[in-house]
Structures are given as C-alpha cells and as structure tokens.
Design a protein around this motif. Structure first.
Motif, short mmCIF file in Angstrom:
data_model
loop_
_atom_site.label_atom_id
_atom_site.label_comp_id
_atom_site.label_asym_id
_atom_site.label_seq_id
_atom_site.Cartn_x
_atom_site.Cartn_y
_atom_site.Cartn_z
N LYS A 78 0.56 -0.97 0.11
CA LYS A 78 0.39 0.16 -0.25
C LYS A 78 1.08 0.93 -0.04
N SER A 79 2.17 1.24 0.47
CA SER A 79 2.87 2.47 0.68
C SER A 79 3.52 2.86 -0.65
N ALA A 80 4.42 2.10 -1.32
CA ALA A 80 4.53 1.32 -2.82
C ALA A 80 3.16 2.54 -3.47
N LEU A 81 2.59 1.38 -3.77
CA LEU A 81 1.15 1.92 -4.24
C LEU A 81 1.08 3.54 -4.01
N GLU A 82 1.34 3.88 -3.08
CA GLU A 82 0.75 5.48 -2.58
C GLU A 82 2.07 6.17 -3.30
N MET A 83 3.03 5.91 -2.93
CA MET A 83 4.26 5.83 -3.64
C MET A 83 4.30 6.50 -5.11
N SER A 84 3.99 5.62 -5.46
CA SER A 84 4.08 5.40 -6.90
C SER A 84 3.05 6.57 -7.77
N LEU A 85 1.96 6.25 -7.03
CA LEU A 85 0.52 7.20 -7.70
C LEU A 85 1.14 8.74 -6.62
N ARG A 86 2.52 9.31 -6.24
CA ARG A 86 2.11 10.63 -5.42
C ARG A 86 3.20 10.64 -7.18
N VAL A 87 4.31 10.16 -6.98
CA VAL A 87 5.21 10.24 -8.27
C VAL A 87 4.62 10.39 -9.64
N GLU A 88 4.22 9.72 -10.15
CA GLU A 88 2.41 9.43 -10.87
C GLU A 88 2.57 10.87 -11.23
N ARG A 89 1.96 11.65 -10.37
CA ARG A 89 1.05 12.47 -10.00
C ARG A 89 1.74 13.76 -10.66
N GLY A 90 3.31 13.43 -9.69
CA GLY A 90 4.17 15.01 -9.65
C GLY A 90 4.96 14.59 -11.15
N CYS A 91 5.02 13.30 -12.46
CA CYS A 91 5.63 13.47 -13.36
C CYS A 91 4.82 14.50 -14.52
N GLN A 92 3.50 13.54 -14.16
CA GLN A 92 2.05 14.64 -14.36
C GLN A 92 2.11 15.46 -14.59
N ARG A 93 2.17 16.33 -13.75
CA ARG A 93 2.84 17.59 -13.51
C ARG A 93 3.65 18.66 -14.26
N ARG A 94 4.83 17.45 -14.05
CA ARG A 94 6.13 18.24 -14.59
C ARG A 94 5.83 18.35 -16.19
N MET A 95 5.55 17.33 -16.46
CA MET A 95 5.32 17.40 -17.93
C MET A 95 3.91 18.39 -18.85
N ASP A 96 3.83 18.55 -17.76
CA ASP A 96 2.27 19.41 -18.44
C ASP A 96 3.39 20.59 -18.86
N ARG A 97 3.73 20.91 -17.45
CA ARG A 97 4.97 22.18 -17.67
C ARG A 97 5.91 22.45 -18.76
N LEU A 98 6.20 21.53 -18.92
CA LEU A 98 7.24 21.18 -19.59
C LEU A 98 6.50 21.19 -20.96
N GLU A 99 5.12 20.47 -21.17
CA GLU A 99 4.90 20.60 -22.55
C GLU A 99 4.07 21.94 -22.77
N ILE A 100 3.83 23.29 -21.87
CA ILE A 100 3.38 24.46 -21.92
C ILE A 100 4.69 25.41 -22.45
N ARG A 101 5.84 24.34 -21.81
CA ARG A 101 6.85 25.26 -22.20
C ARG A 101 7.21 25.88 -23.37
N LEU A 102 7.32 23.51 -24.02
CA LEU A 102 7.89 23.93 -24.93
C LEU A 102 6.73 24.40 -26.45
N GLU A 103 5.97 24.11 -26.25
CA GLU A 103 4.16 24.49 -26.82
C GLU A 103 4.82 26.92 -27.38
N ASP A 104 5.03 27.41 -26.22
CA ASP A 104 5.47 28.62 -25.79
C ASP A 104 6.76 28.85 -26.68
N ARG A 105 7.78 27.66 -26.76
CA ARG A 105 9.08 28.38 -27.38
C ARG A 105 8.99 28.31 -28.65
#
Length: 175
Positions: A78-105
């Motif tokens: 359960k703790s590993a699953l919760e951690m992986s969900l947090r990492v996935e959410r963080g990665c998704q946010r980071r990818m969204d920010r990078l996509e926005i930067r890429l689109e702006d550039r």
C-alpha cells in the motif's frame, strides 16, 4: 488384569479400568502382584491427543506468522502504491509544465522565423533599391549643375524619374 472399558461423554473419552472378578483376589485379602495397577504414563489415545494439540498449536503459530508477514507485505504494498501514485502525479504535472514551455518556445520560434523572413524581404528590397540608386547615380550627377556646366552644350539629359523609397514601398504608401 482387568479389562479396559471406554465410554464417551460430551465428546471426551474417559478411561475406566474394570476390576477383576473376585475369584482372582488372594485369600489373605491383599492385592495380588499381578492385579496391581502400574502407572506407565499417558496411553495411546492421550499421546495422540497431545500430538494433535501440539500440531495444531504449531499450525496456529505458523498461521499467525503468515498473517503477520502478509499484513506487513500488504502495508508495504500500500505504501509503495501510494508513493508510486504521488510520483506519477508529480511526473504528470512536470510533463504538463514542460509541454507548456515547449509550446511557448515553439510559438516564439515560429514568430522569430516569420520576422526573419520579413527581414530578409526588407533587406532584399533595400539591396535592389541600392542597385537602382547606383544605376541612377551617374544620371543624377549628369543632371547636376556642376555636370551641366562641364557637359557639352547640346548634351543635356532629362532628369530621372521620381521613384518611391524603400519604406514607402514596403508600407504601401505609393504615389
């Protein structure tokens, strides 16, 4: 020796030793040597019962240990699953920010390319205008008062035709 009789009461086995018949009792009233009871420990049924109890106690202990391990494994999962969900959410946010930067550039690069093409067009127009001005320069010098004085009397040239400048041509202000 007496016979062994077994009776069942409420699920428990009870062992009863049936006494010998009176014909085997000695005349002196004592107990004969062969009719004396010897205590030799638990019998076959008791030993089997005790072995089953020991086996069940061992199985119970093993079941408790398995349950503890499974509970610990579940908690870790359960703790590993919760951690992986947090990492996935963080990665998704980071990818969204990078996509926005890429689109702006990308948009900035496209705008830069458009400006570069416009600049090349303006520079090409300026170069063409400079070539035309160079071609007109001898004619203009020929029509100047200094050139008119130095030229032969019958050799007058017509003044060059007025032409729109580069900025006038580029912004559409034509005569």
């Amino acid at each position: 020796m007496g016979e062994l009789g077994i009776s069942e009461a409420e699920g428990l086995r009870e062992f009863v030793l049936v006494p010998r018949s009176p014909e085997f009792v000695p005349a002196d009233g004592g107990i004969a040597e062969e009719s004396r009871l010897r205590v030799i420990g638990p019998g076959r049924f008791e030993r089997g019962y005790l072995q089953r109890l020991a086996g069940l106690a061992g199985e119970l202990e093993m079941a408790r240990e398995n349950e503890r391990r499974l509970t610990e494994s579940l908690r870790e999962g359960k703790s590993a699953l919760e951690m992986s969900l947090r990492v996935e959410r963080g990665c998704q946010r980071r990818m969204d920010r990078l996509e926005i930067r890429l689109e702006d550039r990308t948009l900035a690069l496209l705008e830069s390319e458009r400006q570069h093409k416009r600049l090349l067009l303006v520079l090409g127009s300026m170069q063409r205008e400079n070539e035309l001005l160079r071609a007109q320069l001898p004619l203009t010098l020929a029509g100047s008062p200094v050139a008119a004085l130095s030229a032969a009397p019958g050799e007058r040239r017509a003044p060059p035709r007025a032409r729109a400048g580069l900025w006038q041509w580029f912004f559409g202000a034509r005569r």
